[in-house]
Design an enzyme around this catalytic site. Structure first.
Site, PDB file in Angstrom:
ATOM      1  N   ARG A   1      -8.317   3.789 -11.521  1.00 43.79           N
ATOM      2  CA  ARG A   1      -8.310   2.450 -11.328  1.00 43.79           C
ATOM      3  C   ARG A   1      -7.089   1.934 -11.402  1.00 43.79           C
ATOM      4  NH1 ARG A   1     -13.483   1.395 -10.259  1.00 43.79           N
ATOM      5  NH2 ARG A   1     -14.987   2.887 -11.390  1.00 43.79           N
ATOM      6  N   ASP A   2      -6.680   1.094 -10.542  1.00 46.22           N
ATOM      7  CA  ASP A   2      -5.320   0.267 -10.563  1.00 46.22           C
ATOM      8  C   ASP A   2      -5.271  -0.604 -11.851  1.00 46.22           C
ATOM      9  OD1 ASP A   2      -3.096  -0.407  -8.138  1.00 46.22           O
ATOM     10  OD2 ASP A   2      -3.124  -1.814  -9.956  1.00 46.22           O
ATOM     11  N   ILE A   3      -4.253  -0.735 -12.547  1.00 46.77           N
ATOM     12  CA  ILE A   3      -4.029  -1.484 -13.611  1.00 46.77           C
ATOM     13  C   ILE A   3      -4.168  -3.059 -13.185  1.00 46.77           C
ATOM     14  CG2 ILE A   3      -1.404  -1.657 -13.952  1.00 46.77           C
ATOM     15  CD1 ILE A   3      -1.791  -0.593 -16.872  1.00 46.77           C
TER      16      ILE A   3
ATOM     17  N   ASN B   1       1.804   2.283   0.981  1.00 45.36           N
ATOM     18  CA  ASN B   1       3.064   1.642   0.923  1.00 45.36           C
ATOM     19  C   ASN B   1       4.192   2.943   0.865  1.00 45.36           C
ATOM     20  OD1 ASN B   1       1.899  -0.906   1.015  1.00 45.36           O
ATOM     21  ND2 ASN B   1       2.113  -0.846  -1.185  1.00 45.36           N
TER      22      ASN B   1
ATOM     23  N   GLU C   1       5.796   0.568  -4.867  1.00 48.19           N
ATOM     24  CA  GLU C   1       6.976   0.450  -6.154  1.00 48.19           C
ATOM     25  C   GLU C   1       6.947   1.748  -6.886  1.00 48.19           C
ATOM     26  OE1 GLU C   1       4.513  -2.880  -8.238  1.00 48.19           O
ATOM     27  OE2 GLU C   1       5.264  -4.270  -6.658  1.00 48.19           O
ATOM     28  N   VAL C   2       5.895   2.448  -6.878  1.00 48.61           N
ATOM     29  CA  VAL C   2       5.803   3.643  -7.543  1.00 48.61           C
ATOM     30  C   VAL C   2       5.859   4.895  -6.651  1.00 48.61           C
ATOM     31  CG1 VAL C   2       4.281   5.079  -8.985  1.00 48.61           C
ATOM     32  CG2 VAL C   2       4.060   2.669  -9.155  1.00 48.61           C
TER      33      VAL C   2
ATOM     34  N   HIS D   1       0.588   7.623  -3.018  1.00 46.99           N
ATOM     35  CA  HIS D   1      -0.883   7.070  -3.517  1.00 46.99           C
ATOM     36  C   HIS D   1      -1.490   6.508  -2.307  1.00 46.99           C
ATOM     37  CE1 HIS D   1       2.354   4.223  -4.763  1.00 46.99           C
ATOM     38  NE2 HIS D   1       1.593   3.347  -4.467  1.00 46.99           N
TER      39      HIS D   1
ATOM     40  N   HIS E   1      -4.194   3.433  -1.638  1.00 48.77           N
ATOM     41  CA  HIS E   1      -5.173   2.387  -2.462  1.00 48.77           C
ATOM     42  C   HIS E   1      -6.447   2.298  -2.036  1.00 48.77           C
ATOM     43  CE1 HIS E   1      -1.515  -0.090  -4.351  1.00 48.77           C
ATOM     44  NE2 HIS E   1      -0.848   0.848  -3.463  1.00 48.77           N
TER      45      HIS E   1
HETATM   46  P1  AMP Z   1       2.596   0.497  -4.557  1.00 55.23           P
HETATM   47  O1  AMP Z   1       3.291  -0.957  -4.615  1.00 55.23           O
HETATM   48  O2  AMP Z   1       1.824   0.787  -3.438  1.00 55.23           O
HETATM   49  O3  AMP Z   1       3.638   1.421  -4.918  1.00 55.23           O
HETATM   50  O4  AMP Z   1       1.704   0.287  -5.621  1.00 55.23           O
HETATM   51  C1  AMP Z   1       1.495   0.731  -7.146  1.00 55.23           C
HETATM   52  C2  AMP Z   1       0.356   0.403  -7.802  1.00 55.23           C
HETATM   53  O5  AMP Z   1       0.445   1.060  -9.221  1.00 55.23           O
HETATM   54  C3  AMP Z   1       0.179  -1.319  -8.051  1.00 55.23           C
HETATM   55  O6  AMP Z   1      -0.820  -1.683  -7.647  1.00 55.23           O
HETATM   56  C4  AMP Z   1       0.144  -0.976  -9.773  1.00 55.23           C
HETATM   57  O7  AMP Z   1      -0.585  -1.994 -10.025  1.00 55.23           O
HETATM   58  C5  AMP Z   1      -0.203   0.184 -10.007  1.00 55.23           C
HETATM   59  N1  AMP Z   1       0.063   0.940 -11.308  1.00 55.23           N
HETATM   60  C6  AMP Z   1       1.162   0.837 -11.977  1.00 55.23           C
HETATM   61  N2  AMP Z   1       1.153   1.307 -13.105  1.00 55.23           N
HETATM   62  C7  AMP Z   1      -0.078   1.946 -13.232  1.00 55.23           C
HETATM   63  C8  AMP Z   1      -0.698   2.554 -14.287  1.00 55.23           C
HETATM   64  N3  AMP Z   1       0.112   2.791 -15.355  1.00 55.23           N
HETATM   65  N4  AMP Z   1      -2.148   2.437 -13.952  1.00 55.23           N
HETATM   66  C9  AMP Z   1      -2.803   2.299 -12.965  1.00 55.23           C
HETATM   67  N5  AMP Z   1      -2.228   1.820 -12.022  1.00 55.23           N
HETATM   68  C10 AMP Z   1      -0.917   1.442 -12.156  1.00 55.23           C
END
Ligand code: AMP
Length: 124
Positions: A35-37, A98, A106-107, A111, A113
């Site tokens: 689950r997304d945080i 993304n 961001e990460v 992944h 969503h």
């Molecule tokens: P993106 O902008 O597509 O890279 O999305 C990164 C997603 O990772 C965001 O929706 C964040 O809320 C989610 N996220 C970041 N850290 C964590 C975590 N530790 N556990 C779960 N989701 C996370």
């Protein structure tokens, strides 16, 4: 610009190593779903490959057929378990991935969503 090198310090790499916890939904040999945080919908789950891919682009260019199949099998398991799969009478869901700075990623670990639990407006 080439696909960037994989950054081992990203938060999903830490989850995969077990350095930080996640709210796991399911996993198989090739993928993990959690689950997304910071959920942006009633259901907001992320599916990630277990091997190091920077983005969807990196994944579709370089992953093996087994990894691709395993990744989408995990995604399918999530949508069935969450009762959002149309295969099983659910109301559907939205998939977002993304890629890179202009895509708002961001990460830097691939992944997808999965968003569901309400009627979303049109994006495109
Ligand atoms: P993106 O902008 O597509 O890279 O999305 C990164 C997603 O990772 C965001 O929706 C964040 O809320 C989610 N996220 C970041 N850290 C964590 C975590 N530790 N556990 C779960 N989701 C996370």
């Amino acid at each position: 610009m080439p696909i960037p090198a994989y950054d081992e310090t990203n938060v999903f790499a830490k989850i995969l190593r077990g350095d930080i916890p996640c709210d796991k939904v399911c996993e198989n040999d090739h993928a993990l779903a959690f689950r997304d945080i910071s959920p942006q919908a009633k259901v907001h789950i992320l599916v990630i490959p277990k091997k190091n891919y920077v983005s969807a682009e990196d994944f579709y260019l370089n992953a093996s057929p087994e990894e691709v199949k395993g990744f989408f099998a995990c995604l399918n398991e999530v949508t069935c378990a969450e009762n959002i799969s149309q295969q099983e009478g659910g109301q559907g869901f939205r998939l977002i991935t993304n890629i890179g700075p202009d895509g708002g990623q961001e990460v830097p670990h691939f992944h997808i969503h999965i968003l569901a639990g309400g009627r979303f407006g049109k994006l495109v």
